[in-house]
Design a protein around this motif. Structure first.
Motif, PDB file in Angstrom:
ATOM      1  N   UNK A 230       0.808  -1.208   0.000  1.00  0.00           N
ATOM      2  CA  UNK A 230       0.000   0.000   0.000  1.00  0.00           C
ATOM      3  C   UNK A 230       0.848   1.267   0.000  1.00  0.00           C
ATOM      4  N   UNK A 231       0.406   2.321   0.693  1.00  0.00           N
ATOM      5  CA  UNK A 231       1.060   3.627   0.601  1.00  0.00           C
ATOM      6  C   UNK A 231       2.495   3.566   1.113  1.00  0.00           C
ATOM      7  N   UNK A 232       2.736   2.775   2.135  1.00  0.00           N
ATOM      8  CA  UNK A 232       4.098   2.666   2.665  1.00  0.00           C
ATOM      9  C   UNK A 232       5.049   2.132   1.596  1.00  0.00           C
ATOM     10  N   UNK A 233       4.617   1.116   0.848  1.00  0.00           N
ATOM     11  CA  UNK A 233       5.460   0.569  -0.211  1.00  0.00           C
ATOM     12  C   UNK A 233       5.648   1.587  -1.335  1.00  0.00           C
ATOM     13  N   UNK A 234       4.572   2.279  -1.717  1.00  0.00           N
ATOM     14  CA  UNK A 234       4.660   3.289  -2.768  1.00  0.00           C
ATOM     15  C   UNK A 234       5.685   4.361  -2.407  1.00  0.00           C
ATOM     16  N   UNK A 235       5.661   4.819  -1.183  1.00  0.00           N
ATOM     17  CA  UNK A 235       6.593   5.845  -0.728  1.00  0.00           C
ATOM     18  C   UNK A 235       8.035   5.375  -0.901  1.00  0.00           C
ATOM     19  N   UNK A 236       8.338   4.162  -0.488  1.00  0.00           N
ATOM     20  CA  UNK A 236       9.699   3.637  -0.624  1.00  0.00           C
ATOM     21  C   UNK A 236      10.120   3.532  -2.088  1.00  0.00           C
ATOM     22  N   UNK A 237       9.214   3.021  -2.922  1.00  0.00           N
ATOM     23  CA  UNK A 237       9.531   2.831  -4.338  1.00  0.00           C
ATOM     24  C   UNK A 237       9.820   4.170  -5.007  1.00  0.00           C
ATOM     25  N   UNK A 238       8.985   5.165  -4.756  1.00  0.00           N
ATOM     26  CA  UNK A 238       9.156   6.473  -5.402  1.00  0.00           C
ATOM     27  C   UNK A 238      10.403   7.173  -4.878  1.00  0.00           C
ATOM     28  N   UNK A 239      10.610   7.187  -3.573  1.00  0.00           N
ATOM     29  CA  UNK A 239      11.789   7.866  -3.028  1.00  0.00           C
ATOM     30  C   UNK A 239      13.071   7.226  -3.536  1.00  0.00           C
ATOM     31  N   UNK A 240      13.072   5.896  -3.666  1.00  0.00           N
ATOM     32  CA  UNK A 240      14.269   5.224  -4.187  1.00  0.00           C
ATOM     33  C   UNK A 240      14.516   5.631  -5.642  1.00  0.00           C
ATOM     34  N   UNK A 241      13.448   5.731  -6.422  1.00  0.00           N
ATOM     35  CA  UNK A 241      13.594   6.117  -7.825  1.00  0.00           C
ATOM     36  C   UNK A 241      14.108   7.547  -7.958  1.00  0.00           C
ATOM     37  N   UNK A 242      13.643   8.441  -7.096  1.00  0.00           N
ATOM     38  CA  UNK A 242      14.063   9.841  -7.168  1.00  0.00           C
ATOM     39  C   UNK A 242      15.550   9.974  -6.862  1.00  0.00           C
ATOM     40  N   UNK A 243      15.991   9.345  -5.786  1.00  0.00           N
ATOM     41  CA  UNK A 243      17.399   9.532  -5.415  1.00  0.00           C
ATOM     42  C   UNK A 243      18.339   8.865  -6.420  1.00  0.00           C
ATOM     43  N   UNK A 244      17.866   7.815  -7.086  1.00  0.00           N
ATOM     44  CA  UNK A 244      18.708   7.165  -8.092  1.00  0.00           C
ATOM     45  C   UNK A 244      18.692   7.900  -9.432  1.00  0.00           C
ATOM     46  N   UNK A 245      17.717   8.782  -9.626  1.00  0.00           N
ATOM     47  CA  UNK A 245      17.494   9.364 -10.950  1.00  0.00           C
ATOM     48  C   UNK A 245      18.557  10.369 -11.369  1.00  0.00           C
ATOM     49  N   UNK A 246      19.230  11.000 -10.395  1.00  0.00           N
ATOM     50  CA  UNK A 246      20.168  12.058 -10.748  1.00  0.00           C
ATOM     51  C   UNK A 246      19.476  13.221 -11.432  1.00  0.00           C
ATOM     52  N   UNK A 247      18.260  13.513 -11.031  1.00  0.00           N
ATOM     53  CA  UNK A 247      17.431  14.607 -11.546  1.00  0.00           C
ATOM     54  C   UNK A 247      16.907  14.344 -12.951  1.00  0.00           C
ATOM     55  N   UNK A 248      17.181  13.175 -13.519  1.00  0.00           N
ATOM     56  CA  UNK A 248      16.668  12.850 -14.850  1.00  0.00           C
ATOM     57  C   UNK A 248      15.260  12.261 -14.728  1.00  0.00           C
ATOM     58  N   UNK A 249      14.525  12.284 -15.819  1.00  0.00           N
ATOM     59  CA  UNK A 249      13.163  11.742 -15.828  1.00  0.00           C
ATOM     60  C   UNK A 249      13.170  10.272 -15.410  1.00  0.00           C
ATOM     61  N   UNK A 250      12.222   9.916 -14.587  1.00  0.00           N
ATOM     62  CA  UNK A 250      12.100   8.526 -14.132  1.00  0.00           C
ATOM     63  C   UNK A 250      11.311   7.755 -15.171  1.00  0.00           C
ATOM     64  N   UNK A 251      11.958   6.731 -15.750  1.00  0.00           N
ATOM     65  CA  UNK A 251      11.324   5.968 -16.827  1.00  0.00           C
ATOM     66  C   UNK A 251      10.759   4.633 -16.358  1.00  0.00           C
ATOM     67  N   UNK A 252      11.179   4.168 -15.172  1.00  0.00           N
ATOM     68  CA  UNK A 252      10.645   2.902 -14.634  1.00  0.00           C
ATOM     69  C   UNK A 252      10.924   2.862 -13.141  1.00  0.00           C
ATOM     70  N   UNK A 253      10.209   1.983 -12.473  1.00  0.00           N
ATOM     71  CA  UNK A 253      10.353   1.842 -11.026  1.00  0.00           C
ATOM     72  C   UNK A 253      10.876   0.461 -10.688  1.00  0.00           C
ATOM     73  N   UNK A 254      11.685   0.423  -9.638  1.00  0.00           N
ATOM     74  CA  UNK A 254      12.244  -0.833  -9.128  1.00  0.00           C
ATOM     75  C   UNK A 254      11.399  -1.254  -7.923  1.00  0.00           C
ATOM     76  N   UNK A 255      10.553  -2.252  -8.117  1.00  0.00           N
ATOM     77  CA  UNK A 255       9.654  -2.671  -7.050  1.00  0.00           C
ATOM     78  C   UNK A 255      10.320  -3.634  -6.072  1.00  0.00           C
ATOM     79  N   UNK A 256      11.423  -4.247  -6.464  1.00  0.00           N
ATOM     80  CA  UNK A 256      12.095  -5.219  -5.598  1.00  0.00           C
ATOM     81  C   UNK A 256      13.549  -4.805  -5.409  1.00  0.00           C
ATOM     82  N   UNK A 257      13.883  -4.122  -4.294  1.00  0.00           N
ATOM     83  CA  UNK A 257      15.267  -3.673  -4.097  1.00  0.00           C
ATOM     84  C   UNK A 257      16.243  -4.812  -3.877  1.00  0.00           C
TER      85      UNK A 257
END
Length: 338
Positions: A230-257
């Protein structure tokens, strides 16, 4: 959230789906009526946030909101945490300590994972709800309180009551209103809205002036994923994608770290080798009745320890009558090395 006392409203819950707005409307309506409320929902749906919003929309908004996670404590400690204890009430008790009911006086007591409360403590909560008073552990003087109880769980409380693991009388008293939080997979469009919120917050934490955007493919992923956390998982997935993005557009999400091409192979238990006939004959399997008796002894021993060897309390923990427990103790008593 083992315990907390809030003095200011938490962050607002976000959503625009029909199911989410219907829940918020029901919560706002229940907040104005000072009766117990049960909040039911899957893990990660925001039950604590809903309880806090209910408190701050209620007439008690200026008084304490005190919380206790009933799953974070050993069963033997919950009574003392809720009701406090007198000095020297039990070994290691120390000086007098106020419980959560007293610290929540005139406010709201939020009991998270309420299905984990032992039956003996459920009985004391029921008496407190009915008479607005209780006695501290080791005390004899009634303590009067004015507390609104809000409970939360992802368990099936009616099923627990039918199984004798939750008191039906207490369930009846606490379920003046039952509010069920919709899981994220049933909140159409909310995953993308929440993702944008979490992305902006993470970008600010990184010191960026703006959050990276999401590609159409990434947005499609957000809507298609079932979000078991639920929301807790969504928060982790999005925050991980943002910090890995290097300010570039996020093209996919990593659901399993944990996924990695370098991860060690899963450990598979080797099949049991067939036992030689001679060994099988020399070591017969444990007789069924003996195994059952050993299991019953372990259950009895654990219940007695949790109840501090109060046999009536131990019987309630096991869902037995006092006479049934006494019969088992006679069967597995000191002579039977319980």
């Amino acid at each position: 959230m083992e315990a907390a006392s809030h003095s200011a409203p938490p962050g607002e819950a976000l959503g625009q789906s029909e199911n989410f707005l219907a829940f918020q409307e029901a919560l706002s309506r229940a907040a104005r009526v000072e009766r117990p409320v049960l909040i039911i929902g899957e893990r990660g749906t925001g039950k604590e946030l809903a309880a806090a919003r209910l408190h701050y929309l209620s007439p008690r908004w200026g008084e304490p909101l005190v919380a206790l996670n009933c799953a974070a404590l050993a069963p033997s400690l919950i009574e003392s945490e809720l009701f406090g204890h007198e000095a020297g009430a039990f070994t290691g008790a120390g000086p007098r300590r106020l419980g959560r009911f007293e610290t929540a006086h005139r406010g709201t007591l939020f009991l998270d994972e309420i299905g984990n409360i032992p039956l003996t403590v459920q009985e004391k909560i029921l008496r407190t709800v009915e008479y607005n008073s209780f006695e501290r552990v080791g005390g004899s003087r009634p303590v009067e309180v004015d507390v609104r109880i809000v409970g939360a769980t992802n368990a099936d409380l009616p099923a627990l009551a039918r199984a004798g693991r939750f008191k039906q009388d207490l369930l009846d008293r606490l379920s003046f209103e039952v509010l069920t939080l919709p899981p994220l997979r049933q909140r159409r469009g909310d995953a993308e809205l929440l993702a944008e919120h979490f992305a902006l917050r993470m970008a600010r934490e990184m010191g960026w002036d703006a959050a990276p955007g999401f590609s159409p493919a990434a947005r499609e992923q957000l809507g298609a994923h079932p979000w078991p956390g639920n929301v807790r998982q969504l928060k982790n997935v999005v925050e991980r994608a943002v910090y890995r993005s290097g300010r570039q557009e996020i093209t996919s999400f990593d659901f399993d770290p944990f996924a990695s091409p370098f991860a060690p192979p899963p450990q598979v238990e080797p099949p049991l080798a067939p036992r030689p006939a001679a060994a099988a004959a020399a070591e017969p399997p444990r007789p069924f009745k003996e195994a059952v008796a050993a299991y019953e002894r372990r259950l009895l021993r654990q219940a007695l320890e949790d109840a501090r060897f109060n046999q009536r309390r131990a019987a309630e923990l096991l869902g037995l009558t006092y006479h049934q427990l006494r019969g088992l103790l006679r069967k597995y008593g000191p002579d039977q090395s319980l």
